[in-house]
Design a protein around this motif. Structure first.
Motif, PDB file in Angstrom:
ATOM      1  N   UNK C  88     -12.035  36.480  63.211  1.00  0.00           N
ATOM      2  CA  UNK C  88     -12.255  35.623  62.045  1.00  0.00           C
ATOM      3  C   UNK C  88     -12.119  34.146  62.320  1.00  0.00           C
ATOM      4  N   UNK C  89     -11.847  33.418  61.243  1.00  0.00           N
ATOM      5  CA  UNK C  89     -11.759  31.971  61.304  1.00  0.00           C
ATOM      6  C   UNK C  89     -10.513  31.481  60.604  1.00  0.00           C
ATOM      7  N   UNK C  90     -10.015  30.373  61.127  1.00  0.00           N
ATOM      8  CA  UNK C  90      -8.847  29.751  60.543  1.00  0.00           C
ATOM      9  C   UNK C  90      -9.313  28.395  59.997  1.00  0.00           C
ATOM     10  N   UNK C  91      -9.091  28.187  58.703  1.00  0.00           N
ATOM     11  CA  UNK C  91      -9.588  26.970  58.046  1.00  0.00           C
ATOM     12  C   UNK C  91      -8.399  26.109  57.640  1.00  0.00           C
ATOM     13  N   UNK C  92      -8.332  24.910  58.202  1.00  0.00           N
ATOM     14  CA  UNK C  92      -7.220  24.011  57.884  1.00  0.00           C
ATOM     15  C   UNK C  92      -7.620  23.082  56.745  1.00  0.00           C
ATOM     16  N   UNK C  93      -6.887  23.147  55.650  1.00  0.00           N
ATOM     17  CA  UNK C  93      -7.211  22.299  54.502  1.00  0.00           C
ATOM     18  C   UNK C  93      -6.005  21.425  54.161  1.00  0.00           C
ATOM     19  N   UNK C  94      -6.241  20.438  53.279  1.00  0.00           N
ATOM     20  CA  UNK C  94      -5.147  19.570  52.856  1.00  0.00           C
ATOM     21  C   UNK C  94      -4.206  20.316  51.914  1.00  0.00           C
ATOM     22  N   UNK C  95      -4.576  21.542  51.526  1.00  0.00           N
ATOM     23  CA  UNK C  95      -3.725  22.339  50.654  1.00  0.00           C
ATOM     24  C   UNK C  95      -2.967  23.395  51.459  1.00  0.00           C
ATOM     25  N   UNK C  96      -3.692  24.204  52.189  1.00  0.00           N
ATOM     26  CA  UNK C  96      -3.041  25.218  53.011  1.00  0.00           C
ATOM     27  C   UNK C  96      -4.012  25.695  54.080  1.00  0.00           C
ATOM     28  N   UNK C  97      -3.503  26.506  54.978  1.00  0.00           N
ATOM     29  CA  UNK C  97      -4.356  27.078  56.002  1.00  0.00           C
ATOM     30  C   UNK C  97      -4.826  28.434  55.480  1.00  0.00           C
ATOM     31  N   UNK C  98      -6.126  28.699  55.608  1.00  0.00           N
ATOM     32  CA  UNK C  98      -6.653  29.957  55.097  1.00  0.00           C
ATOM     33  C   UNK C  98      -7.339  30.711  56.239  1.00  0.00           C
ATOM     34  N   UNK C  99      -7.044  31.993  56.365  1.00  0.00           N
ATOM     35  CA  UNK C  99      -7.709  32.808  57.382  1.00  0.00           C
ATOM     36  C   UNK C  99      -8.704  33.736  56.711  1.00  0.00           C
ATOM     37  N   UNK C 100      -9.864  33.869  57.328  1.00  0.00           N
ATOM     38  CA  UNK C 100     -10.862  34.757  56.743  1.00  0.00           C
ATOM     39  C   UNK C 100     -11.675  35.422  57.837  1.00  0.00           C
ATOM     40  N   UNK C 101     -12.269  36.563  57.479  1.00  0.00           N
ATOM     41  CA  UNK C 101     -13.099  37.275  58.452  1.00  0.00           C
ATOM     42  C   UNK C 101     -14.387  36.503  58.708  1.00  0.00           C
TER      43      UNK C 101
END
Lengths: 111, 90, 404
Positions: C88-101
């Motif tokens: 999957x992918x790890x998305x770094x945001x100014x709110x939180x880190x989100x992992x998704x397939x």
């Protein structure tokens, strides 16, 4: 109440039930509408200049209005580099314009 | 005001003259223009001026714009505080 | 780890989120603007039958549907980095880190600037900025506008500014030179306006009347331009400089020949309290670039676009693109592409039920159909350029991806 507001619009309709709040820009009080961004609230009050360039001190305002260009960056409640165009106003928000950096911060400057 | 003194990179206030001069002198790529002049290196991450710089480099005899993105992007693509980088919430 | 993160809550992103959530996927949409809708917000189109399409309402419909399906939509949140992780992918945001397939980049386009002397003065803004200010925030950027850059977008937004009660003094060309390039050439810009002519009935044809016919060359273009909705469109006038002490006070203009040369002795100043710069749109590919996607330079699509196929897959496993990041087109095309991307993700995550492949293929057809019927085409040859791009993708990457 303010001539810069688009109160009536032939397709989008009328602005209704706007709740007013107070914001402060460089210490001066302004009225904003809830739902405004800092940029739209200040523009509605006739404020165009949001900062002076760090190095050359030229006046700057909004350019892209959707967060791409960072030209509208201001200081909000003590936090730096906040995009006025993407930040919703809050009651009693303290906004400060950007100012030129002191000479020691400029390229080639010495402390 | 003439074209030469036009600001190309708004963030760093880099003029056409400085960019053209750099391309002429060093016969360089967009990346080298960025490193030498700071054009494209400011708060916006080059989002605003990169297409202009790429075009100037190409028109002044530099590499023709290819499939490769000329001025590569590096994270973070938005200026963020060390706090945010460290996992804190905004 | 959720199923899908979508970056961008415009028509493509929301379209994809809806399609994916309709197949039971857990979806999160992130957008840095304060409201969902992307560039739909602020768009007003007059359809051939005279009915207005309000982008804010269209955005609201998409948003409501997505919320109804349980999509998590985060506004005011910026993505600053991406990383490929196992499965999957790890998305770094100014709110939180989100992992998704899977990850869909629907970040749209940014406006291409035309640097003009004086363009850093407060009161100078991109044409899209003025549109958002007037139509979304309901604040007039000023009382009297001059628009620099004659193209489909600037003409459409000039009309919208007028509806907001702004007086649009004129739409004219940027100063000829290395910075403006083709945007300062009357003949090139005439060509771009005439691109609307085969798409009749378009507002340009109806309102522009006799001057906008394919036979008209820039040479015959009247010195004072023609008027659309009372706005002079001046292909033979150029903006030399925006002037003002601490903010915009006006523009110094001059006449140009058909080949774009400034005619000596024709300079004059025109006052205005704001100026818009309309240089067109460029797909915003920064996150795709950070992800490590292959790119293609396709001028017809507006610049560098991530290499992708008609199912909106990029060359990286689990990474998808839709909307203007794949090429500058209308919001309707973006939405249709979003649906393809959402179904494509559902297919890969084995969430497409019986008949799913047909659904996906008909969504692909829908994109083509929507493109064909679009009233506004930003560039000629979009369909051909896309066919070529997809061909290139298939040549190089077909074997490495899960086949559809």
């Amino acid at each position: 109440m303010n001539s810069m507001r688009v109160e009536h619009h032939p397709v989008l309709g009328d602005l209704e039930n706007q709740k007013e709040i107070k914001i402060y820009f460089d210490g001066q009080e302004y009225t904003a509408h809830e739902g405004d961004t800092i940029a739209s609230a200040l523009l509605a009050s006739g404020i165009r200049t949001l900062r002076l360039h760090e190095d050359k001190a030229t006046p700057r305002g909004i350019y892209c209005n959707i967060g791409h260009c960072f030209e509208c960056r201001v200081r909000v409640n003590g936090k730096n580099t906040v995009r006025a165009c993407l930040t919703p106003v809050e009651n009693h928000m303290q906004i400060e314009s950007g100012t030129p950096l002191s000479a020691s911060f400029i390229k080639g400057g010495t402390l | 005001m003439n074209e030469e003194s036009t600001v190309v990179c708004r963030c760093e206030e880099i003029t056409l003259k400085e960019i053209q001069g750099t391309i002429e002198k060093f016969n360089c790529s967009s990346r080298e223009v960025k490193l030498r002049t700071r054009a494209g290196m400011g708060s916006c991450g080059g989002r605003t001026c990169r297409s202009t710089i790429d075009r100037l480099v190409e028109q002044m005899g530099g590499p023709v714009i290819s499939n490769e993105v000329p001025l590569s992007y590096r994270p973070p693509v938005r200026p963020v505080s060390f706090g945010i980088l460290g996992g804190a919430k905004e | 780890m959720i199923d899908l993160v979508v970056v961008g809550a415009g028509p493509a992103g929301l379209g994809a989120a809806i399609a994916a959530a309709e197949h039971g996927l857990q979806v999160c949409v992130v957008d840095e603007f304060v409201k969902p809708g992307g560039r739909l917000l602020g768009q007003l189109h007059e359809e051939p039958d005279g009915k207005w399409v309000n982008g804010i309402e269209e955005a609201q419909k998409l948003y409501s549907r997505a919320i109804e399906l349980g999509v998590n939509i985060l506004c005011g949140v910026s993505v600053y980095d991406l990383q490929k992780v196992d499965h999957g992918w790890c998305v770094y945001t100014t709110d939180e880190m989100i992992e998704s397939k899977c990850l869909l980049l629907a970040t749209g386009a940014s406006e291409t600037p035309i640097p003009i002397p004086g363009w850093t003065l407060p009161g100078v803004m991109s044409i899209g900025a003025a549109q958002v200010m007037g139509n979304v925030h309901r604040v007039k950027p000023g009382e009297k506008a001059i628009i620099i850059g004659v193209n489909v977008l600037s003409v459409a937004i000039a009309r919208e500014l007028q509806l907001c009660g702004v007086h649009v003094e004129s739409i004219l060309l940027p100063q000829p030179g290395i910075l403006a390039g083709d945007a300062a050439q009357p003949e090139k810009m005439m060509e771009s306006l005439l691109r609307l002519s085969h798409l009749a009935p378009s507002p340009l044809i109806r309102m522009g009347g006799k001057w906008v016919s394919p036979k008209l060359g820039a040479r015959l273009f009247p010195k004072n331009g023609f008027k659309m909705w009372g706005i002079p469109i001046q292909l033979r006038k150029t903006a030399l400089e925006i002037y003002g002490e601490n903010q915009v006070e006006g523009v110094r203009i001059a006449e140009v020949s058909a080949s774009g040369d400034v005619l000596p002795g024709t300079e004059k100043t025109v006052s205005a309290d704001f100026v818009c710069i309309a240089g067109g749109l460029t797909p915003m590919s920064e996150l795709a670039s950070v992800a490590g996607c292959s790119f293609c330079y396709v001028p017809e699509l507006g610049g560098h676009v991530p290499l992708h196929n008609e199912f909106m897959q990029t060359n990286l496993a689990g990474l998808y693109v839709a909307g203007n990041i794949t090429g500058v087109e209308s919001a309707k095309v973006a939405r249709a592409q979003g649906k393809v991307a959402g179904l494509s993700v559902a297919r890969v995550l084995k969430a497409l039920t019986y008949g799913g492949n047909e659904k996906l293929h008909s969504a692909v057809e829908e994109v083509k159909e929507t493109r064909k019927n679009a009233l506004i085409q930003f560039q000629p040859g979009i369909e051909e350029a896309r066919r070529e791009l997809y061909g290139k993708f298939d040549e190089t990457h077909k074997k490495t991806l899960i086949s559809i």
